[in-house]
Scaffold this motif. Structure first.
Motif, mmCIF file in Angstrom:
data_model
loop_
_atom_site.group_PDB
_atom_site.id
_atom_site.type_symbol
_atom_site.label_atom_id
_atom_site.label_comp_id
_atom_site.label_asym_id
_atom_site.label_seq_id
_atom_site.Cartn_x
_atom_site.Cartn_y
_atom_site.Cartn_z
ATOM 1 N N ASP A 121 0.802 -1.223 0.000
ATOM 2 C CA ASP A 121 0.000 0.000 0.000
ATOM 3 C C ASP A 121 0.836 1.274 0.000
ATOM 4 O O ASP A 121 0.353 2.331 -0.402
ATOM 5 N N THR A 122 2.047 1.198 0.491
ATOM 6 C CA THR A 122 2.836 2.405 0.691
ATOM 7 C C THR A 122 4.246 2.225 0.170
ATOM 8 O O THR A 122 4.841 1.162 0.307
ATOM 9 N N LYS A 123 4.786 3.270 -0.408
ATOM 10 C CA LYS A 123 6.173 3.245 -0.856
ATOM 11 C C LYS A 123 7.119 3.633 0.282
ATOM 12 O O LYS A 123 8.326 3.462 0.178
ATOM 13 N N ALA A 124 6.558 4.148 1.347
ATOM 14 C CA ALA A 124 7.363 4.529 2.507
ATOM 15 C C ALA A 124 7.412 3.358 3.496
ATOM 16 O O ALA A 124 7.196 2.216 3.125
ATOM 17 N N ASN A 125 7.703 3.644 4.770
ATOM 18 C CA ASN A 125 7.736 2.599 5.780
ATOM 19 C C ASN A 125 6.360 1.964 5.944
ATOM 20 O O ASN A 125 5.334 2.617 5.764
ATOM 21 N N SER A 126 6.366 0.691 6.292
ATOM 22 C CA SER A 126 5.109 -0.044 6.421
ATOM 23 C C SER A 126 4.971 -0.618 7.825
ATOM 24 O O SER A 126 5.946 -0.761 8.567
ATOM 25 N N LEU A 127 3.741 -0.971 8.173
ATOM 26 C CA LEU A 127 3.428 -1.587 9.460
ATOM 27 C C LEU A 127 3.040 -3.041 9.221
ATOM 28 O O LEU A 127 1.994 -3.511 9.630
ATOM 29 N N ILE A 170 10.262 -4.642 12.459
ATOM 30 C CA ILE A 170 11.580 -5.192 12.167
ATOM 31 C C ILE A 170 12.406 -4.263 11.282
ATOM 32 O O ILE A 170 13.631 -4.333 11.269
ATOM 33 N N HIS A 171 11.754 -3.358 10.544
ATOM 34 C CA HIS A 171 12.522 -2.528 9.611
ATOM 35 C C HIS A 171 12.009 -1.096 9.489
ATOM 36 O O HIS A 171 12.605 -0.282 8.816
ATOM 37 N N SER A 172 10.896 -0.784 10.152
ATOM 38 C CA SER A 172 10.284 0.536 9.973
ATOM 39 C C SER A 172 10.146 1.305 11.280
ATOM 40 O O SER A 172 9.266 2.163 11.415
ATOM 41 N N GLY A 173 10.992 1.000 12.256
ATOM 42 C CA GLY A 173 10.978 1.734 13.500
ATOM 43 C C GLY A 173 9.742 1.483 14.341
ATOM 44 O O GLY A 173 9.203 0.380 14.370
ATOM 45 N N ALA A 174 9.271 2.533 15.019
ATOM 46 C CA ALA A 174 8.122 2.438 15.918
ATOM 47 C C ALA A 174 6.952 3.242 15.360
ATOM 48 O O ALA A 174 7.130 4.241 14.667
ATOM 49 N N TRP A 175 5.746 2.778 15.690
ATOM 50 C CA TRP A 175 4.525 3.450 15.252
ATOM 51 C C TRP A 175 3.660 3.732 16.473
ATOM 52 O O TRP A 175 3.529 2.887 17.353
ATOM 53 N N ARG A 176 3.036 4.914 16.500
ATOM 54 C CA ARG A 176 2.155 5.288 17.598
ATOM 55 C C ARG A 176 0.727 5.474 17.081
ATOM 56 O O ARG A 176 0.494 6.194 16.113
ATOM 57 N N VAL A 192 -2.177 7.141 12.954
ATOM 58 C CA VAL A 192 -0.961 6.367 13.192
ATOM 59 C C VAL A 192 0.239 7.180 12.708
ATOM 60 O O VAL A 192 0.234 7.700 11.594
ATOM 61 N N LYS A 193 1.261 7.295 13.563
ATOM 62 C CA LYS A 193 2.455 8.064 13.225
ATOM 63 C C LYS A 193 3.693 7.198 13.367
ATOM 64 O O LYS A 193 3.817 6.431 14.309
ATOM 65 N N ASN A 194 4.624 7.353 12.430
ATOM 66 C CA ASN A 194 5.849 6.553 12.382
ATOM 67 C C ASN A 194 7.047 7.329 12.926
ATOM 68 O O ASN A 194 7.210 8.517 12.657
ATOM 69 N N TYR A 195 7.901 6.636 13.707
ATOM 70 C CA TYR A 195 9.154 7.193 14.210
ATOM 71 C C TYR A 195 10.299 6.262 13.808
ATOM 72 O O TYR A 195 10.190 5.044 13.962
ATOM 73 N N THR A 196 11.402 6.829 13.317
ATOM 74 C CA THR A 196 12.546 6.042 12.875
ATOM 75 C C THR A 196 13.833 6.625 13.440
ATOM 76 O O THR A 196 13.798 7.489 14.315
#
Length: 348
Positions: free
Chosen positions: A286-292, A311-317, A323-327
């Protein structure tokens, strides 16, 4: 062995707000050299593990334990790190989970076997009872541990199941399942997460291909078939389970072998299952960026936000709406978050 919790927590939690894995890029010889060093030294400045942190415990005495993927376990006491490996009483240098029993004994669920720490020394725990494998029961403060093998079960265990320790005896309990193939015997019902005791008293066990719940009288077994997954392009590969403050059960999945990515997070409210990652369009497709889509850990902060470690896209809140991604760009040590743990003071 009284310690000052504030100093230890400040020391650990300031360098990151989540416990992140650090992957070693060194050679095997360098890794062996580092292992020899940590067996013989203590250090007050830096945790020396390079293969990743798989488990974490703040015990009743205020001691903090770090379980590594390949380098044993470390005790933080009085501001110094003390390291334990197979040379010091561990059954295996992979420490998947750490528990404290009702007697104050610390248990280490290793890749193979179990070890305990009695406050003075580390030792391998060898006693087992196989006389009551189908006599399931629940105790308020019992701890549950995976089988003795890296995966599957041995000749004494005979079938998929878990060990139950009631403060006196370690007994093996078999799941009410019948594996149909060698792959199912080895993998499907092998425990892959810490056990979880829900607010309603149900004990949940995360296995790679099934989530198994026991409420004291009945079992609930959740599989691909239960969820309507096809088992190929979408399937369970459970690596984390968590119950939030509202009683929702969250299931994190890692399906690294699937070129389309994994199914990521599932949410179960006791009635319906929501494919959370799919719902928020956060799959790899669905996304070209980080995924969940490859989730290893789940936690909740003091504000009620739900956190996911991948495992590869950091943490998500997840704040209940977005939903927000942190790397690493946001200050994480690594984009692989193996463990999320909330301290007694409320910090993740």
């Amino acid at each position: 062995m009284k310690v000052i919790l504030g100093n230890q927590n400040i020391f650990i939690l300031c360098w990151t707000f989540l416990l992140a894995i650090t992957i070693s890029c060194g050679s095997q010889s360098q890794s062996n050299k580092e292992n020899r060093e940590v067996q013989t030294k203590t250090d007050s400045k830096l945790l020396k593990y390079t293969t990743g942190i798989r488990s974490f415990l703040e015990d009743s005495k205020g001691n903090i334990w770090f379980g590594s993927d390949k380098e044993g376990v470390c005790l933080l006491y009085n501001g110094k790190f003390q390291y334990f490996t197979t040379e010091n009483g561990l059954s295996n240098n992979q420490v998947r989970n750490i528990y404290e029993d009702k007697n104050g004994i610390i248990w280490f669920e290793c890749g193979r076997g179990l070890s305990i720490y009695d406050g003075q020394k580390m030792s391998i725990y060898k006693e087992r009872n196989y006389d009551s494998t189908t006599k399931w029961k629940l105790g308020d403060k019992d701890i549950w541990l995976k089988g003795d093998e890296l995966d599957g079960y041995n000749q004494l265990e005979k079938n998929p199941g878990v060990y139950q320790y009631d403060g006196r005896k370690l007994s093996y309990r078999t799941f009410p399942v019948t594996p149909k193939s060698e792959d199912e015997r080895r993998f499907h019902y092998a425990i892959s997460t810490p056990f979880l005791k829900s607010k309603n008293g149900t004990i949940w066990f995360g296995a790679y291909k099934a989530l198994i719940g026991y409420n004291g009288s009945d079992f609930k077994i959740i599989t691909d078939e239960t969820l309507g997954l096809d088992g190929k392009n979408s399937s369970l590969h459970i690596r984390g389970i968590f119950e939030d403050s509202k009683g929702n059960l969250w299931i994190g999945n890692n399906s690294g072998s699937n070129p389309l990515g994994g199914i990521g997070v599932l949410k179960y409210d006791g009635k319906e299952y929501l494919q959370f990652t799919k719902h928020y369009k956060l799959r790899k497709e669905d996304t070209k960026a980080n995924s969940l889509d490859r989730v290893f850990s789940i936690g909740e902060d003091t504000l009620g936000n739900i956190w996911f470690g991948t495992i590869h896209s950091g943490a998500w809140r997840y704040d209940g709406n977005t939903v927000k991604n942190y790397t690493k760009k946001d200050g994480l040590v690594s984009n692989h978050i193996w463990t999320i743990y909330k301290s007694k003071q409320g910090a993740l």
